[in-house]
Design an enzyme around this catalytic site. Sequence first.
Site, PDB file in Angstrom:
ATOM      1  CB  SER A  38      -3.956 -12.798  -4.164  1.00 55.25           C
ATOM      2  OG  SER A  38      -5.261 -12.325  -4.373  1.00 55.25           O
ATOM      3  CB  ALA A  39      -8.488 -15.638  -2.700  1.00 51.78           C
ATOM      4  CG  ASP A  40      -7.448 -11.149  -6.321  1.00 49.64           C
ATOM      5  OD1 ASP A  40      -8.414 -11.319  -5.545  1.00 49.64           O
ATOM      6  OD2 ASP A  40      -6.839 -10.064  -6.414  1.00 49.64           O
TER       7      ASP A  40
ATOM      8  CG  ASP B 166       0.614 -13.350   1.511  1.00 49.03           C
ATOM      9  OD1 ASP B 166      -0.512 -13.512   0.989  1.00 49.03           O
ATOM     10  OD2 ASP B 166       0.931 -12.318   2.134  1.00 49.03           O
TER      11      ASP B 166
ATOM     12  CB  VAL C 156      -9.583  -9.158  -8.148  1.00 51.28           C
ATOM     13  CG1 VAL C 156      -9.822 -10.002  -9.403  1.00 51.28           C
ATOM     14  CG2 VAL C 156      -8.936  -7.826  -8.526  1.00 51.28           C
TER      15      VAL C 156
ATOM     16  CE  LYS D 164      -7.001  -6.973   0.309  1.00 51.83           C
ATOM     17  NZ  LYS D 164      -5.524  -7.073   0.461  1.00 51.83           N
TER      18      LYS D 164
ATOM     19  CE  LYS E 197      -3.656  -4.144  -5.495  1.00 54.88           C
ATOM     20  NZ  LYS E 197      -4.558  -5.220  -5.937  1.00 54.88           N
TER      21      LYS E 197
END
Length: 270
Positions: A108-110, A106, A74, A54, A127
């Site tokens: 996301s780097a998105d 936590d 993404v 991933k 999500k």
Amino acid sequence: MPYPRNLAMAERVEAIVREEGAVPATVAVLDGRLRIGLEPAELTALATAKDVLKVSRADLAYALATGRTGATTVAATMIASALAGIGVFATGGIGGVHRGAETSFDISADLEELARTPVIVVCAGAKAILDLQKTLEVLETKGVPVVGYGTDDLPAFWSRSSGLPVPLRLDSAAEIAGFQAARDSLGIDGGMLVTNPLDEASAIDRDEVDGWIAQALADAEAEGITGKAVTPFLLARIFTLSGGRSLEANIALVEANARLAARIAVARQG
């Protein structure tokens, strides 16, 4: 998605993009090469590959340097798209702020990529397993425009509404293209997030989804699932709890997002 559904979906999504007059370019890392546009045999190879990384911003170069095969998040797909001069791409849902991030950190780097890379991302929202309100707050802080396509409510992936208001609303691909043109004229960096609600026939009631998520989160905690493994674990668990309904909704929303993204791409060329 499990094989062969993943391959069938990828082929259908590419066909939808062509139907709308745009050119599809599926992004992946294959054997250490960043590929932007896959041949049919390469799509099959990716759909059946084992031990697939991933890949996000932090490890995209690692996958290239070590000859690995990777599915791009993404964030990594935005990087690849920008390198190729592609201004629009479709996905299912973006990553965001995980529930409990105030203690786990936590995130996301998105979200960071959306703030820095000039690509329009079309999705069905973040999500549903995430903390959607905190995700919106981070996007606002980073100056990322979040557009509801034909809706005033933020979509919640499998559900049409999260109960949260979407900051901006536009009702056509042409309007979205015009918004991006205005941003370009002002020299505003970063991407745009377009959220596209799933059609009513395919959507799942939010209360029902919330029940599955609560059970999946409890299972993840009990099994000590952390880091990058959390999202795949939760999605797989929800697939089981939903009796496969989440996968059917997932396929429908990806197809709808691909259609809208293609229309935006065509409008930008017009």
